[in-house]
Each structure stands twice: as C-alpha cells, then as structure tokens.
Write an enzyme that holds these catalytic residues in place. Structure first.
Site, PDB file in Angstrom:
ATOM      1  N   SER A  31      37.024  44.569  29.108  1.00 46.52           N
ATOM      2  CA  SER A  31      38.086  44.250  30.060  1.00 46.52           C
ATOM      3  C   SER A  31      38.932  45.474  30.411  1.00 46.52           C
ATOM      4  O   SER A  31      39.341  46.249  29.545  1.00 46.52           O
ATOM      5  CB  SER A  31      38.999  43.161  29.490  1.00 46.52           C
ATOM      6  OG  SER A  31      40.086  42.926  30.372  1.00 46.52           O
ATOM      7  N   LYS A  83      38.564  29.779  31.805  1.00 45.14           N
ATOM      8  CA  LYS A  83      39.420  29.430  32.937  1.00 45.14           C
ATOM      9  C   LYS A  83      39.589  27.927  33.138  1.00 45.14           C
ATOM     10  O   LYS A  83      40.626  27.476  33.618  1.00 45.14           O
ATOM     11  CB  LYS A  83      38.895  30.071  34.222  1.00 45.14           C
ATOM     12  CG  LYS A  83      39.064  31.582  34.253  1.00 45.14           C
ATOM     13  CD  LYS A  83      38.603  32.148  35.586  1.00 45.14           C
ATOM     14  CE  LYS A  83      38.826  33.643  35.650  1.00 45.14           C
ATOM     15  NZ  LYS A  83      38.425  34.219  36.961  1.00 45.14           N
ATOM     16  N   ASN A 104      43.847  31.548  35.978  1.00 46.37           N
ATOM     17  CA  ASN A 104      43.513  32.814  35.319  1.00 46.37           C
ATOM     18  C   ASN A 104      44.753  33.463  34.709  1.00 46.37           C
ATOM     19  O   ASN A 104      44.681  34.572  34.189  1.00 46.37           O
ATOM     20  CB  ASN A 104      42.849  33.781  36.301  1.00 46.37           C
ATOM     21  CG  ASN A 104      43.849  34.398  37.271  1.00 46.37           C
ATOM     22  OD1 ASN A 104      44.742  33.709  37.784  1.00 46.37           O
ATOM     23  ND2 ASN A 104      43.700  35.675  37.555  1.00 46.37           N
ATOM     24  N   ASP A 123      43.661  34.967  41.198  1.00 48.38           N
ATOM     25  CA  ASP A 123      42.373  35.446  41.704  1.00 48.38           C
ATOM     26  C   ASP A 123      42.298  35.344  43.226  1.00 48.38           C
ATOM     27  O   ASP A 123      41.698  36.198  43.883  1.00 48.38           O
ATOM     28  CB  ASP A 123      41.224  34.644  41.094  1.00 48.38           C
ATOM     29  CG  ASP A 123      40.881  35.073  39.676  1.00 48.38           C
ATOM     30  OD1 ASP A 123      41.240  36.213  39.294  1.00 48.38           O
ATOM     31  OD2 ASP A 123      40.262  34.278  38.949  1.00 48.38           O
ATOM     32  N   GLY A 146      27.243  31.895  43.994  1.00 53.52           N
ATOM     33  CA  GLY A 146      27.739  31.171  42.835  1.00 53.52           C
ATOM     34  C   GLY A 146      28.650  30.033  43.242  1.00 53.52           C
ATOM     35  O   GLY A 146      29.135  29.971  44.386  1.00 53.52           O
ATOM     36  N   PRO A 173      21.263  24.389  43.492  1.00 49.62           N
ATOM     37  CA  PRO A 173      22.036  23.691  44.524  1.00 49.62           C
ATOM     38  C   PRO A 173      22.609  22.352  44.084  1.00 49.62           C
ATOM     39  O   PRO A 173      23.547  21.852  44.703  1.00 49.62           O
ATOM     40  CB  PRO A 173      21.011  23.513  45.659  1.00 49.62           C
ATOM     41  CG  PRO A 173      20.030  24.623  45.463  1.00 49.62           C
ATOM     42  CD  PRO A 173      19.917  24.765  43.971  1.00 49.62           C
ATOM     43  N   TYR A 247      31.994  44.123  37.878  1.00 49.88           N
ATOM     44  CA  TYR A 247      32.274  45.553  38.001  1.00 49.88           C
ATOM     45  C   TYR A 247      31.681  46.393  36.873  1.00 49.88           C
ATOM     46  O   TYR A 247      31.918  47.615  36.833  1.00 49.88           O
ATOM     47  CB  TYR A 247      33.785  45.785  38.076  1.00 49.88           C
ATOM     48  CG  TYR A 247      34.573  45.254  36.902  1.00 49.88           C
ATOM     49  CD1 TYR A 247      34.669  45.983  35.721  1.00 49.88           C
ATOM     50  CD2 TYR A 247      35.216  44.027  36.968  1.00 49.88           C
ATOM     51  CE1 TYR A 247      35.390  45.513  34.639  1.00 49.88           C
ATOM     52  CE2 TYR A 247      35.946  43.544  35.891  1.00 49.88           C
ATOM     53  CZ  TYR A 247      36.033  44.293  34.734  1.00 49.88           C
ATOM     54  OH  TYR A 247      36.746  43.815  33.660  1.00 49.88           O
ATOM     55  N   GLY A 268      34.400  45.550  42.501  1.00 55.40           N
ATOM     56  CA  GLY A 268      35.019  44.405  41.853  1.00 55.40           C
ATOM     57  C   GLY A 268      36.361  44.720  41.229  1.00 55.40           C
ATOM     58  O   GLY A 268      37.229  43.850  41.108  1.00 55.40           O
TER      59      GLY A 268
END
Length: 309
Positions: A31, A83, A104, A123, A146, A173, A247, A268
């Site tokens: 992080s 989350k 978040n 976010d 996603g 899906p 990222y 990101g």
C-alpha cells in the site's frame, strides 16, 4: 506497521497521546497510503501517526472493537477485501457510501456515549478527479472492467462525468447484479459483455475504468493489442482514456496495450492520490489538503507527476 499502530488519542478529546490512523486490507504491504498520508500531514503541519494493518475479514470485527476501545483513532482507510465486510461494523454511512453500500473510509467521531464510526466513500472523487486533471471533464460513454466494490464507485464516477451509457466487461456476466442495478438507478443505459470478447467495446468507449486486481486483465490486454490496426482510439473529444486502478506492477500489461494503440493511460496511483486527499480532509477537517501544494507533495511521495494547475 502490520498488526496496528500503537498509542495515541483521536481528536484530542480522550487524553493527550498522538492521533493515529491506518490503512486496512489483506495483503497490505504494497500500500502507498502511508506515504501519501504522511506527506500530507507533514505539509499541513499535523502530527498524526498513519500505518498499515494486515487484516482478513475474519479478523476485522476484533480490530474494530479495538478502534472503539483504544484512544487515539482518527480514521481508517479501507481496501480489499474489506470494503463490504466493514459496512455492518460502522454506526452509519454518509454520502456516497450510503448510496453505494460500500465504503473505503471510516472517520472516528466522538459522541456523548463514546466513539462513533462513520463510513464514507472517497473512491468516487478519486476516479472523477483523476479524469478531470487529465483534461477529461466529460464523457458520453464508459466501459468498466469488473463488477465488484470498486466498480460501484466507478459507476457513480462516470455518471458524474456525464456518461449516458456504460458497458460492464466482466469475467462472469451472471455476477453483475449489484453494479448493473446501481447503473440503472443513476440513469445509465447498460450492456454486459464477457471480458474475453469485449476488447472492441472497450476501445469504443470515451472512458474506461479497469477495477480488476493486478494481472487479472492481462488476457484482455492481449486482446486489445491484437485488435485490427483500424480500431478507433480517438473520438471527437480526443483519445480514449483508460484508468487502470491496479498500480502494482506498473505499467500493467493493459496500460501498455492501451498506450500502444494510441490511447491515453492514467496511472492507478492518480486515483489513489485524489481519494487520499479527501480522506485527509475527513480525518483532520483541514480543507486546505485539497490545495495544489499539498496535492503536489502527495504526488511526489509516490512518484506520480504533479497535476497541471
């Protein structure tokens, strides 16, 4: 600081020990949040200890109990896979968190009966500001890779950018119900496509947000790279813009494929910087965290180019 930072009081209302905050998730060693928050607090002249806490969903309730009982906590940054799991453990949701059902950010407020945990979602702002500071203030169409928790924030963000339609590009899906439902509630026209066959849909959207974990979009990236040379990466408003929230490692294979086709790629970490700015404001009450100076030092702390004023 795996296992939780120690010492301190929150808003100075319970003793005089240092204030503290942390980012929660699993795994959490990668992080960048401690660097971002540390740079912001130094620029603002605030003493606030910020660390990492590696937690699984099973460990989360006990840790939240500690936050309620220990002095010092100002707030929590929350990442995967927590989350959704943390939502039932807070006292109320505000703003985007209430709309999306996903948070978040947790702010520790102080009520007459003790700490009150309030959930927020920064976010959405992170995604919107990443696009806006890249010169992409509006978009008619969007594609989201996603359909999980971050995809919900992406839906709200592209709606704020003015999108009228969104395509969900997903591995399964049958598991898009929550994201599709949100998109429909905010007035977007929705299509769902299997990720393996969706490269043409992605390059046809004004903006694209990949919310997939690191390397999960590698196969899709290969499909983008293999598109015919004539596949459009430009429209009336300019080049197609991709934000890849994964990222690490960077550049991702998807970022390289997108850029190779002539599209614009947003790192990101740009989203991470802007969502962290809002967390700093929530944890400290200092709105000057949104200033160019503070944002610049946060960008410097993680190697992201400074935003253009």
């Amino acid at each position: 600081m795996s296992g939780g930072p120690s010492g301190g009081t929150a808003a100075g209302e319970r003793g005089h020990a240092p204030a503290r905050a942390a980012v929660l998730g699993h795994p959490i060693g990668h992080s960048k949040s401690p660097a971002l928050h540390g740079a912001a607090y130094a620029a603002l002249g605030i003493e606030l200890e910020y660390g990492r806490v590696d937690l699984t969903e099973e460990q989360l309730p006990a840790f939240i109990g500690r936050v309620r009982s220990e002095p010092g906590w100002r707030g929590l940054s929350v990442t995967m896979p927590l989350k959704s799991a943390i939502v039932p453990l807070v006292d109320r949701l505000e703003g985007r968190a209430a709309e999306l059902g996903v948070l978040n950010t947790v702010v520790v407020e102080h009520g007459p009966a003790g700490p009150v945990l309030v959930g927020y979602n920064t976010d959405v702002t992170g995604i919107v500001e990443a696009f806006r500071h890249a010169g992409c203030a509006r978009a008619e169409s969007a594609a989201i890779l996603g359909a999980g928790n971050t995809a919900l924030a992406a839906v709200a963000a592209v709606a704020e950018l003015g999108a009228r339609q969104v395509a969900f590009l997903v591995r399964d899906p049958s598991r898009t119900g929550e994201a599709v439902g949100l998109a429909q509630r905010v007035g977007l026209r929705v299509t769902v496509e299997a990720l393996a066959e969706a490269a043409p849909a992605a390059v046809g959207a004004d903006v694209v947000v990949s919310t997939l974990p690191p390397r999960a979009a590698d196969g899709f990236a290969d499909a983008v790279a293999a598109l015919p040379v004539g596949a459009q990466m430009e429209h009336d408003g300019g080049a197609r813009v991709l934000l890849d929230v994964a990222y690490d490692p960077w550049p991702s294979r998807l970022a390289e494929a997108w850029k190779g086709r002539g599209g614009v790629v947003l790192h990101g970490l740009e989203m991470l910087v802007h969502q962290a700015v809002e967390q700093v404001v929530l944890f400290t009450g200092r709105t000057e965290a949104r200033s160019q100076h503070v944002t610049d030092v946060m960008c410097d702390s993680v190697g992201v180019p400074r935003r253009v004023a």
